[in-house]
Write an enzyme that holds these catalytic residues in place. Structure first.
Site, PDB file in Angstrom:
ATOM      1  N   GLU C  70      42.603  43.384  50.316  1.00 17.27           N
ATOM      2  CA  GLU C  70      43.826  43.663  49.657  1.00 17.27           C
ATOM      3  C   GLU C  70      44.511  44.622  50.237  1.00 17.27           C
ATOM      4  OE1 GLU C  70      40.847  43.084  48.388  1.00 17.27           O
ATOM      5  OE2 GLU C  70      41.206  41.886  46.657  1.00 17.27           O
ATOM      6  N   HIS C 139      37.705  43.404  35.412  1.00 18.04           N
ATOM      7  CA  HIS C 139      38.396  42.453  35.398  1.00 18.04           C
ATOM      8  C   HIS C 139      39.310  42.396  34.127  1.00 18.04           C
ATOM      9  CE1 HIS C 139      35.863  41.149  38.642  1.00 18.04           C
ATOM     10  NE2 HIS C 139      36.803  40.314  38.988  1.00 18.04           N
TER      11      HIS C 139
END
Lengths: 374, 327, 346
Positions: C70, C139
């Protein structure tokens, strides 16, 4: 025989996109003697608030639609019946009433919208009715075919009615090849060619009126009659403040007071109406299209085209309708066609007279078109 | 004048010298003025490392982008950022390269392809990948250059970028300016692999190590990997082994260094001195020409300091501007 | 043509149209193509939930799968933005911000200011937010307040398909970095969406329901919970006004203040945790700027100060409910000036 003795009052379907409406209040009390055309109750749709008029006569025996409650189209809102019908018969009728499902409706009515792909771009239109005669409804600057939502079905009883989105409007292409009246009239003819309309009764509102006149002048053979509503093209004045504000308004807050200029009854400008216009204005290309049209047609805040004299030279039956309190195009412009056209100025209405006094306007249009058919 | 044995024209040799000398004098002057208390905040000086910035940047054009480090003055000067604007920025003035909002660690000039000095070590590597990606989409043959020190070469952002650039086959060069110290911590201790060439090959890209105090070594190695990148052959790593003449930042007592280390480096591994000597020895330029450049550079730096000191400070209004393009 | 499509399709369409319109728009992220280099279909996934499915076929190499890095690819998107591209980087879940936050808040957010106005960074970071997917603590978070805290970032969180398309189009065309938060539980939600491109300006809240008794401010999934509450309250003759903030930075204070001026009562709903959240922000702003209009203390309905739990039994308790919002409205009506008078007045 019960069906005839008990007559339902149902949620009306005003226009193609209406699927439900909210009862805002009853104008008649239970037990009232109702005649055809009486104002029964007020309904607010996602587009606009309006009055439901009685389509049958009888005693208002039962009120079912509760204020501030939303009902689907064709839901039972009340019952009219003769006095000799018993309460238990009415109870049984109400209990057994089934609101037709929306899906069936849709199927029965065919698709809501069609698209014609013209060389100049995509044109969206609606078509109702199957009659031999064609009627084409032409909206004004910044409008779309839904401006006719209270009219299209009423006119479709004995004719094929087309309502189109002009270039730059609604869901038609936003590119405008030629932003002049002549260019727009050509676009209308191209549309008629594409969908196979040899000639039509043109009903034009505001800018749409001017386009209708231009079409009649340029292509008289394609026009059976003209109905001009709050029409442009008949005098120099135009509320340019409104047009500029309509083009520049960027939010609901800015747009609402602008749209209120269109109506005599300001409370008719519902949230949904404002939202729909705002959603249209936010589409790519719309701002440029509106500016292009406005600077071509209304340069310097004046209507550039005066078509009254040209129209007088064309032998086409013409009717003029105006809202007495029109704040966009003044009702005095009707004088441009004195002696040429029958003129109806309707009190208590504004620029959107076909929405504000839909029943009256529909009756006038039907009569005018029927006369034109003879 | 003798035949030129160097891979640069005489003009470019003099230009490279001027760049290195400008960096050196800029940093030496900051060292002096910082000690006087004239300069706010803190500065990290590039003196001693000039051959790396100039040797690489001699190959670049404005559409080649570099992402620099906290020790960024040299990269800025070599990439063509205006020296007066840089000095004004370091003094926190409204006329500075960043209008006084960035300071020493954030000098940037996108129009010159300078994407900013960076206070976050390793953060420039992904940005350089972005520059390479943009160049690849534009198809203009541009490259992105990421500078890190030996310290930031251990950052995840840097290591991820090596892999990303290899996977995407980006025209990006990762330059590790290894001056032996991450702040005060030795590269010998903090970098576990034996060489940066090994590290590069672990990520699937070629690596080269050069003497970063040898301008010509840097110039030639950089030229080759930049050419490869421009031609679509992908990223590479260039390690420049170099020396730092000052501390990590100004005010660093440098007690972690060996006694006499800096004096020895200045005497024996001064990249500018060795550059000038080689060019003079080859007879391509005369000592007087370099001396003349030295004088002009000193004048430029003096003028930059004088104008920076005289320049207006930013005002309260400037506090709130330039946060967004629109808000 | 307006037709009913899902928020997922609306997002896909916005990206598609902007990629057609502007060759500098590119999209990158983990599995956004979903199959690069694998033996099967090249675009097998089109995003972990299929949001970008089909775009690879239309735009080819302008869609890029990335390694699980990322920092590198979000940073690359930011770097490319500073070099004239308009990249969209997909950060699969906002919970993953921890591994790339520097590039977002120290780089993208600060370039313009730090470089004296000389840099623009038109990058969009699309990311999934919110609970309800049984996806547990890493998440499911609503970390919007972390981004609204940072000057230089714009933060968007649509509640429906129409807004998602218009706001994403605006995000892509916008010259500032935008964090575009997509609530995973709204992807299937459908609304009327024009087929053409359009934009919704930032900083314009949407009054989704008008009412005179209390103002409920919400965003994302919570707008739907607020509407549930308003429906329930309507049966008690309480008219709640529901405001969908749509963009959290910039935020439309005017609409909030105007509404509270009419209702005198404020309930702020936030799926984020209770401390330093959008809820506290709105409550504090109204307290400071419209105290005189308030007839009772502002109420906040938020997730608890706990990580998002896994067990459905617990997660359902974690997510603010319509019932909790309605209860908060009742609490504010029962307290302060004119308490309990609401019913008589209506």
């Amino acid at each position: 025989m019960t069906e005839n003795r008990i007559r339902p009052i149902v949620m009306p379907k005003w226009g193609l996109s209406m699927s439900e409406g909210k009862v805002t209040g009853w104008l008649m009390k239970p037990g009232a003697n109702v005649k055809v055309g009486d104002e029964l109750l007020e309904v607010e749709t996602e587009k606009i608030a309006s009055v439901v008029e009685a389509g049958d006569q009888g005693t208002l025996r039962r009120i079912i639609g509760e204020p501030q409650t939303v009902y689907p189209v064709k839901a039972l809102l009340g019952v009219l019946a003769d006095d000799d019908v018993s309460d238990s018969e009415i109870d049984a009728y109400v209990a057994s009433y089934v609101t037709p499902a929306a899906a069936e409706e849709e199927e029965e009515a065919g698709p809501r919208y069609h698209v014609a792909d013209l060389p100049s771009g995509r044109v969206r239109y609606a078509k109702r009715g199957e009659g031999d005669a064609a009627i084409v409804l032409i909206h004004g600057l910044g409008g779309d075919l839904d401006n006719w939502l209270f009219n299209i079905d009423a006119l479709a009883e004995r004719a094929s009615v087309y309502a189109l989105d002009l270039p730059g409007h609604g869901q038609s292409s936003k590119d405008i090849a030629d932003p002049t009246l002549r260019g727009l009239a050509q676009a209308l003819i191209a549309f008629m060619d594409e969908v196979g309309i040899a000639d039509a009764h043109l009903v034009g509102h505001s800018l749409g009126g001017a386009i209708a006149i231009q079409t009649a002048v340029d292509s008289p053979g394609r026009v059976r009659s003209l109905a001009l509503i709050g029409s442009a093209g008949l005098g120099p004045e135009i509320n340019s403040g409104y047009i500029d504000a309509f083009i520049t308004a960027g939010s609901r807050r800015e747009l609402k007071p602008v749209l209120q200029h269109l109506f005599a009854r300001k409370d008719l400008v519902s949230r949904q109406l404002v939202d729909d216009v705002l959603k249209y204005k936010r589409l790519d290309g719309v701002n440029e299209a509106l500016k292009k049209l406005s600077s071509s047609l209304f340069a310097g805040g004046r209507q550039q085209a005066q078509l009254g004299d040209a129209l007088r030279r064309v032998n086409i039956p013409t009717m003029v309708i105006w809202g007495e309190d029109d704040e966009i195009v003044p009702a005095k412009h009707a004088a441009a066609l004195t002696g040429k056209a029958r003129t109806h100025v309707i009190g208590g209405t504004g620029h959107m007279v076909q929405m504000e006094a839909a029943n009256t306007v529909n009756a006038l249009l039907k009569e005018h078109i029927r006369a034109g058919l003879l | 004048m003798a035949d030129n044995p160097f891979p640069l024209s005489r003009e470019d040799l003099l230009k490279a010298y001027r760049t290195m000398r400008t960096i050196r004098e800029f940093e030496e002057r900051l060292h002096v003025d910082f000690a006087k208390g004239d300069i706010p905040g803190f500065v990290h000086l590039y003196a001693g490392e000039e051959a790396s910035a100039s040797g690489i940047m001699m190959h670049l054009k404005d559409n080649d982008r570099i992402a620099s480090t906290h020790r960024g003055h040299g990269h800025c000067i070599a990439k063509g950022v205006d020296v007066r604007e840089m000095m004004a920025e370091i003094y926190g003035k409204a006329t500075g390269a960043c209008r006084g909002k960035g300071g020493s660690m954030h000098i940037a000039d996108l129009s010159k392809g300078m994407m900013g000095a960076n206070g976050i070590l390793g953060a420039g590597a992904p940005l350089a990948c972005g520059a390479g990606l943009a160049a690849k989409f534009r198809g203009d043959g541009g490259v992105g250059i990421s500078f890190v020190g030996d310290g930031a070469s251990n950052q995840g952002m840097f290591l991820e970028s090596l892999n990303l650039a290899a996977v995407w086959n980006l025209p990006v060069i990762f330059v590790v300016e290894n001056n032996g110290y991450a702040e005060s911590t030795s590269v010998e201790w903090a970098v576990a692999c034996d060489s940066y060439v090994d590290r590069a090959s672990g990520f699937g890209l070629p690596g080269v190590t050069v003497d970063g105090t040898d301008f010509f070594a840097v110039y030639e190695a950089a030229g080759e990997i930049i050419r490869r990148a421009r031609e679509g052959a992908g990223p590479a790593l260039l390690e420049c082994e170099m020396v730092r003449f000052f501390g990590h930042f100004e005010g660093d007592a440098q007690s972690y260094r060996a006694k006499g280390e800096v004096e020895n480096l200045r005497a024996n591994r001064d990249c500018i001195k060795s550059f000038a000597e080689r060019v003079i020895e080859a007879g391509v330029a005369k000592r007087e020409e370099f001396t003349a450049i030295d004088r002009e550079v000193l004048d430029l730096i003096e003028d930059a300091v004088r104008s920076a000191k005289a320049a207006p400070l930013p005002t309260a209004q400037d506090l709130l501007t330039d946060v967004y393009v629109s808000y | 043509m307006a037709r009913k499509i899902s928020m997922k399709d609306a997002i896909n369409e916005a990206i598609d149209l902007e990629m057609r319109r502007d060759p500098t728009v590119i999209l990158m992220g983990e599995d956004v193509v979903g199959g690069t280099g694998s033996p099967g279909e090249a675009d097998a996934w089109g995003g972990v939930l299929g949001v970008t499915k089909g775009l690879y076929a239309k735009h080819g190499k302008r869609l890029m799968d990335t390694p699980l890095s990322e920092s590198a690819y979000v940073g690359a998107a930011i770097g490319a933005a500073a070099c004239g591209m308009r990249p969209i980087a997909e950060l699969m879940f906002i919970d993953f911000m921890g591994v790339c936050f520097d590039e977002i808040f120290n780089q993208a957010a600060k370039f313009k200011y730090m470089f004296g106005g000389k840099a623009n960074t038109p990058v969009v970071i699309r990311t999934m937010v919110g609970a309800g997917f049984r996806a547990a603590a890493q998440h499911s978070q609503m970390l919007t307040p972390i981004f609204t805290h940072i000057p230089g970032l714009k933060v968007v969180c649509p509640s429906n398909a129409y807004d998602a398309k218009g706001l994403l189009t605006q995000s892509i065309r916008d010259d500032d970095p935008v964090i575009f938060c997509e609530h995973k539980n709204l992807y299937a939600h459908e609304s009327d969406v024009p087929a053409e491109a359009y934009t919704i300006p930032f900083g314009e809240a949407n009054v989704v329901r008008e009412g005179k008794d209390a103002t409920i401010v919400a965003y994302g999934l919570m707008v739907h919970k607020a509407l549930e509450a308003a429906d329930a309250l309507a049966k008690e003759k309480v008219e709640a006004e529901v405001i969908d903030l749509r963009t959290l930075s910039p935020i439309d204070w005017d609409t909030v203040i105007e509404s509270v001026g009419n209702t005198g009562r404020l309930v702020v709903v936030d799926e984020a945790h209770p401390r330093c959240s959008i809820a506290t922000d709105v409550a504090a702003y109204v307290g400071q700027n419209a105290f005189g209009a308030l007839r009772a203390g502002a109420q906040m309905v938020t997730a608890p100060h706990t990580p998002v739990p896994f067990s459905p039994a617990l997660e359902d308790l974690y997510i603010p409910s319509g019932g909790a919002i309605a209860a908060a409205v009742r609490r504010t009506l029962a307290s302060g000036q004119g308490a309990g008078a609401q019913r008589k007045a209506s």
